[in-house]
Design a protein around this motif. Sequence first.
Motif, PDB file in Angstrom:
ATOM      1  N   ALA A  91       0.841  -1.192   0.000  1.00  8.01           N
ATOM      2  CA  ALA A  91       0.000   0.000   0.000  1.00  8.01           C
ATOM      3  C   ALA A  91       0.879   1.246   0.000  1.00  8.01           C
ATOM      4  N   PRO A  92       0.412   2.327  -0.618  1.00  4.18           N
ATOM      5  CA  PRO A  92       1.206   3.567  -0.652  1.00  4.18           C
ATOM      6  C   PRO A  92       1.628   4.000   0.745  1.00  4.18           C
ATOM      7  N   GLY A  93       2.914   4.257   0.914  1.00  2.03           N
ATOM      8  CA  GLY A  93       3.447   4.702   2.191  1.00  2.03           C
ATOM      9  C   GLY A  93       3.816   3.590   3.148  1.00  2.03           C
ATOM     10  N   ASP A  94       3.403   2.357   2.843  1.00  2.84           N
ATOM     11  CA  ASP A  94       3.751   1.213   3.693  1.00  2.84           C
ATOM     12  C   ASP A  94       5.045   0.575   3.198  1.00  2.84           C
ATOM     13  N   GLY A  95       5.855   0.083   4.116  1.00  5.64           N
ATOM     14  CA  GLY A  95       7.018  -0.708   3.733  1.00  5.64           C
ATOM     15  C   GLY A  95       6.576  -2.104   3.326  1.00  5.64           C
TER      16      GLY A  95
END
Length: 314
Positions: free
Chosen positions: A254-258
């Motif tokens: 997900a965007p922003g997740d590692g």
Amino acid sequence: MKASLFAGFACAISLATSTWAADCTPSKWGEGDELGSANLVSPENTLKAAALIKQGKSQPLGIVIDSNTPAFPPRSLSLQVVQPNQQGGQKLDAFGYPGNYNDDLLQTWVGIGSQIDGLGHLGEGGFYYNCADEKEISAITGLTKLGVHNIPPLVGRAVILDMAKHAGKDYLTAGEHFGEEEIKAAAEAQGVSIGKGDIVLFHTGWTENTLESDPTAWVSGEPGINVSGSRYLASLDVMAVGADTWGIEPVPPAPGDGAFYGHVILLKDHGIYILETMNTGPVLADGVNEFMFVLGQARIRGTVQMIINPVALY
């Protein structure tokens, strides 16, 4: 001079301690704990879970695997069936048994197919669950702490949240993700509560719809729980989190997740086990989303993961 040396030494200790504290969170179950959320298994919770058995049915939550099962690279499996000392029509004559038999040899990664991730699987900053230092536990002959063989039978109440149904689809596609908001909404819509010590499984339809038809796509991506969702479930003190996908988190992330950072949150930070490639579809097809969960994994000393086949009883 002695005073200055002592001051320097104290400063070094303080610096090391602050660095150590930033990299790990000690377990709420105390120094030296290796069980994490398995501490939540109790006679009381087992009896409550047993009360969910209404139909007397059981369903395997593990899938059948073989040498063709796709897996996170470079993992693989190879099986050979042999008839030792029976070449040329010889018969076994050991212990008074003049018969014939088959044996099998298995060369495999144990993180393939349906599996449990132990608390020594993913860490961060050189530390694993309960501040276990990688330099001290990660021996090539097996983990010296946090091995899967330590895990007691995981028995408790399990729930399935059908995230594909919640999205109005047969299955979620690679990269689709859900977090706290979606989990709460799906639970409410499906009449599911999540409590302390529960095993929470997500149904995305990914394995049922892509594993056989496109195994390369199946292992190249997946839908799953995002970081917000992992943190939410950890706040509920669940025992384990699983899904019908090979890694539980979305790929791509997900965007922003590692990538796979939910593993770190659940395993390292909270001692919550991860269950991958769970066969959730048949249980839902029986109209069941709450059941007794029973798992007794193979106890090979020092393993990081293990192939498993938990049982749903309802």
